[in-house]
Write a protein that holds these residues in place. Structure first.
Motif: not given
Ligand code: GMT
Length: 391
Positions: A4-30
């Motif tokens: 339901d809309s209240q249940t916390p989700l269990r989310i896996g995030i796969v990203c590049y860990p290095s400095i670079g836009g996509s990794g920074i964005l994925a890290t902040r989102l997580g």
């Protein structure tokens, strides 16, 4: 089980860990997903740069890569898929959010094949650009990129422009949702005067800033050429906060005789201090699916001169929050820069408008909620499909 809309989700995030836009964005989102009460599992070959594992509900699972002489080229996709399958099963993930189709969505699909019977985490693939405009053009990769996108449960791009480019490049099956990047500015740790004095700036000098991983696509040579064309060259200093190899930049600066105008800093962690100390930013990219560094600059109330390409016009409101110039036109960059040097009030007004615009369109909480709504809509469609199949 329906979520339901209240249940916390269990989310896996796969990203590049290095400095670079996509990794920074994925890290902040997580991080902001975990702060909102969701359980977030990062999977990568190294802990993402800056990931704060003290945040409750945030976990990191390293991928171990062994080298075998049999493999001439080291393989990452296979151990990554094994790790994804393990984490999905052990932590009963609802969503696996992968940043980049290749190799991350590909590894997620392999993991799904290995997990027959276990709860199926839905695969959300976020495209950041390279899948479409770089490797997507290579016939040796293109079919696997298309396959990985087509078999994802949900696909997002970081701009409308990248969505269109992706549709023009591949005829992809899943609908594409545009969810832009975000940035919440961190307060500076040092006073601007201290930073300007560290940089050796005179009181009457204007400071412009460029941040990027120096790749050809960033066209930093155009920025140097613009400097040479300025009416007010002697009033401007240009600071590069650079990732990647700075050798070519340094020799270009020397060749142009700009040593007294250009400062280069590498591996800077306290980026906010330098953005706060500058007057405006300058970016000359040939292609940019979004321009996270531009957003970061704007978020600190600094206007930006940038090229009209890719997703940049979606981030900058031309002549309001920033100033757009054609690609590969140093003279146009120079005239926009001269205008800002001549009119400091315009520079400040546009910067303030930029800060407000970022707050209203690209705040972390707003974009986090867009992702959560997207995850939940996919989960509810999926449970509907399962229940239809069982009746
Ligand atoms: O361009 C870079 O230096 C890094 C690259 C990446 O893969 O991290 O950036 C891409 O993703 C960022 C985050 O979505 C975008 O802000 C950048 O515009 C995009 N780079 C390009 O499209 C060239």
């Amino acid at each position: 089980m329906a979520i339901d809309s209240q249940t916390p989700l269990r989310i896996g995030i796969v990203c590049y860990p290095s400095i670079g836009g996509s990794g920074i964005l994925a890290t902040r989102l997580g991080e902001i997903l975990a702060k909102a009460g969701h359980e977030v599992h990062f999977i990568s070959y190294e802990k993402p740069f800056h990931l704060d594992l003290d945040i409750p509900g945030l976990y990191f699972h390293p991928v171990v890569i062994n080298e075998y002489s049999l493999f001439k080229y080291p393989d990452y996709t296979l151990p990554l898929s094994v790790r994804i399958a393990e984490v999905c099963e052990t932590h009963s993930l609802d969503i696996l959010h992968v940043h980049y189709a290749v190799p991350h969505a590909t590894a997620a699909l392999l993991a799904r094949l290995m997990m027959n019977g276990a709860k199926r985490a839905l695969i959300v693939t976020t495209l950041h650009g390279t899948d479409t405009n770089l490797i997507g053009q290579d016939p040796h990769y293109r079919p696997i990129i298309k396959y990985s996108i087509d078999h994802s449960d949900g696909v997002t791009t970081v701009s409308q422009s990248l969505k269109q480019q992706t549709l023009d490049t591949f005829t992809v099956k899943p609908p594409i949702e545009v969810i832009p990047n975000f940035h919440d500015p961190k307060p500076a740790r040092r006073k601007s005067e201290a930073v300007r004095s560290e940089l050796g700036l005179r009181e009457d000098e204007t400071l412009t800033l460029h941040m990027s991983n120096l790749r050809r696509v960033k066209r930093v040579g155009d920025i140097l050429q613009a400097l040479l064309l300025l009416k007010h060259k002697d009033k401007l200093r240009l600071l590069f906060l650079a990732g990647g190899n700075t050798e070519e930049l340094t020799s270009q600066v020397r060749a142009f005789g700009l040593e007294d105008r250009v400062l280069i800093r590498t591996d800077v962690e306290d980026v906010a201090d330098y953005i706060e100390a500058c007057d405006f930013g300058v970016y000359a990219s040939e292609q940019e699916s979004f321009g996270l560094s531009i957003l970061e600059t704007l978020s600190h109330g600094k206007t930006v001169v940038a090229t009209r390409t890719g997703g940049i016009p979606e981030v900058i409101r031309d002549s309001q929050t920033g100033f757009l110039a054609p690609v590969a036109a140093p003279e146009a960059l120079a005239s926009a820069i001269d205008r800002l040097i001549e009119d400091p009030d315009l520079c400040k007004r546009a910067g303030e408008a930029a800060r407000m615009d970022v707050l209203s369109r690209f705040a972390g909480s707003q974009i986090r909620d867009q992702y959560i709504a997207f995850y939940r809509s996919l989960l509810s469609q999926h449970s509907q499909t399962l229940s239809n199949a069982s009746t």
